[in-house]
Design a protein around this motif. Structure first.
Motif, PDB file in Angstrom:
ATOM      1  N   ASP A   1       1.737  12.006   5.996  1.00  0.00           N
ATOM      2  CA  ASP A   1       1.733  11.578   4.599  1.00  0.00           C
ATOM      3  C   ASP A   1       0.528  10.690   4.299  1.00  0.00           C
ATOM      4  O   ASP A   1       0.017  10.678   3.189  1.00  0.00           O
ATOM      5  CB  ASP A   1       3.041  10.832   4.291  1.00  0.00           C
ATOM      6  CG  ASP A   1       3.190  10.526   2.814  1.00  0.00           C
ATOM      7  OD1 ASP A   1       2.837  11.405   2.010  1.00  0.00           O
ATOM      8  OD2 ASP A   1       3.653   9.431   2.476  1.00  0.00           O
TER       9      ASP A   1
ATOM     10  N   ASP B   1      -6.371   9.243  -7.001  1.00  0.00           N
ATOM     11  CA  ASP B   1      -6.199   9.798  -5.662  1.00  0.00           C
ATOM     12  C   ASP B   1      -7.451  10.596  -5.296  1.00  0.00           C
ATOM     13  O   ASP B   1      -7.896  11.453  -6.052  1.00  0.00           O
ATOM     14  CB  ASP B   1      -4.962  10.707  -5.658  1.00  0.00           C
ATOM     15  CG  ASP B   1      -4.578  11.173  -4.268  1.00  0.00           C
ATOM     16  OD1 ASP B   1      -5.435  11.077  -3.362  1.00  0.00           O
ATOM     17  OD2 ASP B   1      -3.435  11.624  -4.094  1.00  0.00           O
TER      18      ASP B   1
ATOM     19  N   GLY C   1       1.034   5.914   3.830  1.00  0.00           N
ATOM     20  CA  GLY C   1       1.952   7.013   4.113  1.00  0.00           C
ATOM     21  C   GLY C   1       3.270   6.440   4.573  1.00  0.00           C
ATOM     22  O   GLY C   1       3.314   5.360   5.165  1.00  0.00           O
TER      23      GLY C   1
ATOM     24  N   ARG D   1      -3.538  15.134   1.178  1.00  0.00           N
ATOM     25  CA  ARG D   1      -3.507  13.680   1.355  1.00  0.00           C
ATOM     26  C   ARG D   1      -4.741  13.334   2.177  1.00  0.00           C
ATOM     27  O   ARG D   1      -5.294  14.170   2.876  1.00  0.00           O
ATOM     28  CB  ARG D   1      -2.257  13.246   2.134  1.00  0.00           C
ATOM     29  CG  ARG D   1      -0.952  13.684   1.517  1.00  0.00           C
ATOM     30  CD  ARG D   1      -0.537  12.869   0.327  1.00  0.00           C
ATOM     31  NE  ARG D   1       0.001  11.585   0.683  1.00  0.00           N
ATOM     32  CZ  ARG D   1      -0.273  10.458   0.021  1.00  0.00           C
ATOM     33  NH1 ARG D   1      -1.098  10.479  -0.983  1.00  0.00           N
ATOM     34  NH2 ARG D   1       0.286   9.326   0.373  1.00  0.00           N
TER      35      ARG D   1
ATOM     36  N   GLY E   1      -2.303  11.192   5.498  1.00  0.00           N
ATOM     37  CA  GLY E   1      -3.501  12.027   5.563  1.00  0.00           C
ATOM     38  C   GLY E   1      -4.360  11.743   6.768  1.00  0.00           C
ATOM     39  O   GLY E   1      -5.578  11.857   6.711  1.00  0.00           O
TER      40      GLY E   1
END
Lengths: 228, 247
Positions: free
Chosen positions: B149, A152, B40, A56, B151
């Motif tokens: 989440d 992403d 997130g 992420r 990042g």
């Protein structure tokens, strides 16, 4: 000199990775001679450099990166570009036009209006100032046709593939022009809108199944089936 | 109620009113990535306490004059839903919510590498859907998962739990009933792998010995929460572990 992980082990922030004479790579920090992960991702060690491949995260501009930006603001002699990063990119008129722009005589919006897309490279960035972009090199500039999709940012390496295997396959199978921006935007220019939609769908598939093996072959199969 | 009928919170053999032992935590369930429009997110069910956390950022700081030139501005917004407590809560932000927002922000900021993102802001939105004690602890623990989440680089996860003193005994992970009837409440937020405390509050009265015992109990409790957090991360990202080919 010890490491505390299996190669490609899933780690989270605070996980102790190594102790001793190592170097910290991406997403790893050193504290008291110990190396810890700072992000969720897969731990990796290469040439004594401990790093974490992130799962992420957001795009941080690096000089030399090719990015696809969207114009969000027109200032007298520059444009502000959304590059899907915490920092907006600055594109000066001198880095986009081949002639000087006199703000007294003409508006910047004549050349590049809000909402338009530009392929550019990052010239310089140090987090104290917004990244400055240039669109004056070969292959850069305003996007006139095709489709741009957001993906992403952590999936960008997967869309390109090992030594460009995935992107080469996509181009060969479809004959379309595809450009993957490092910031997680993909420009697709195919023969028709439908063709572009199919490629976009294939890229979504790569994004969703990034972690599975044999993906290149499955995507090829998918393209063949969809285009029949 | 007749005055002889006083409810006991801890039985003779050291079992609490909800069946837990003195040093037992409630069942905790974390889940990551529950919201689509945030960078997130995390959701936690901590006994009967239910909290949803969304994180936005790092993103451009607005208004711009509040941006910090050397680090990211972290902001937490703790909010309780009107239906989260037994008595209807006024939807207007209360003094308590503003204070908890500040406390939660200060508990999380030491864990975040804020210096990586100067001039940006990181916003943490905490929505308490159902409150049954320890909402600040649950919020901090869930928010640190939402940050993972999103990042955002962090030194460690922040795990948090509270110890209370009820009927003269120290109990781990106080619920609403015990908190209201108890003599003392002491929440702590902790970064286990750094052995660093980022939040320590106390109200009520305890002795020095009890304080030292509480600290041991809090660390033990935080380690248990930390384990649950790691399990939640693992189950959310486990699909990525079998990654065979990458650029």
């Amino acid at each position: 000199m010890t490491t505390f992980f299996e190669p490609r082990q899933l780690v989270s922030p605070g996980t102790l990775l190594a102790e001793g004479n190592y170097q910290s790579g991406f997403n790893v920090y050193r504290d008291n001679g110990k190396y810890y992960a700072s992000m969720v991702g897969l731990a990796d060690i290469r040439n004594n450099v401990v790093s974490v491949i992130p799962l992420r995260g957001c795009y941080i501009p690096q000089p030399g990166d090719v990015v696809i930006g969207k114009v969000v603001e027109c200032i007298s002699t520059a444009w502000m570009l959304d590059i899907r990063s915490p920092y907006q990119g600055v594109l000066f008129a001198s880095e986009f036009l081949s002639k000087p722009l006199n703000p007294l005589k003409e508006e910047a919006r004549r050349y590049l209006d809000i909402g338009e897309m530009v392929v550019a490279t990052v010239m310089a960035f140090d987090r104290t100032r917004n990244p400055s972009l240039t669109a004056r090199d070969h292959g850069l500039g305003k996007i006139h046709r095709g489709t741009v999709i957001d993906v992403d940012f952590t999936r960008v390496p997967r869309i390109i593939g090992k030594k460009g295997s995935m992107i080469t396959m996509l181009k060969k199978e479809t004959g379309a022009q595809i450009l993957v921006g490092q910031n997680g935007r993909v420009w697709i220019s195919g023969k028709s809108r439908d063709e572009e939609a199919i490629i976009a769908e294939a890229i979504r598939k790569i994004e969703a199944e990034a972690h599975t093996s044999g993906l290149t072959d499955r995507v090829r199969e998918f393209l063949v089936n969809r285009r029949r | 109620m007749s005055d002889s009928e006083i409810e006991r919170l801890i039985s003779e053999d050291g079992i609490r009113c909800d069946g837990r032992r003195l040093d037992e935590i409630r069942p905790i369930k974390f889940q990551l990535g529950v919201l689509k429009n945030t960078d997130g997110s995390a959701y936690v069910e901590w006994g009967r306490t239910k909290i949803l956390v969304g994180v936005m950022g790092p993103r451009e700081s607005h208004p711009k004059h509040l941006a910090l030139s050397d680090k990211a501005r972290v902001e937490a917004y703790y909010r309780m839903a009107s239906f989260s407590v037994e008595e209807w809560k006024s939807p207007a932000p209360s003094r308590r919510e503003v204070e908890l927002s500040k406390v939660i922000r200060e508990a999380l900021e030491p864990a975040i590498f804020v210096e990586f993102f100067p001039r940006t802001s990181i916003d943490i939105f905490i929505e308490v859907l159902q409150a049954d004690g320890s909402t600040r602890c649950a919020s901090i623990s869930a928010a640190s998962l939402a940050l993972v989440d999103a990042g955002i680089p962090m030194r460690d996860l922040v795990a948090s739990i509270a110890v209370g003193k009820v009927e003269g005994k120290l109990v781990l992970d106080v619920q609403d009933k015990e908190d209201k009837a108890g003599e003392s409440d002491m929440p702590m937020a902790y970064m286990p792998s750094k052995n660093a405390v980022t939040l320590l509050q106390m109200d009520g009265q305890i002795t020095h010995d009890e304080f030292m015992q509480s600290m041991e109990l809090l660390k033990k409790g935080c380690m248990e929460v930390y384990k649950k957090q790691k399990e939640a991360i693992e189950s959310h990202f486990k699909g990525a572990v079998s990654n065979q080919e990458e650029a």
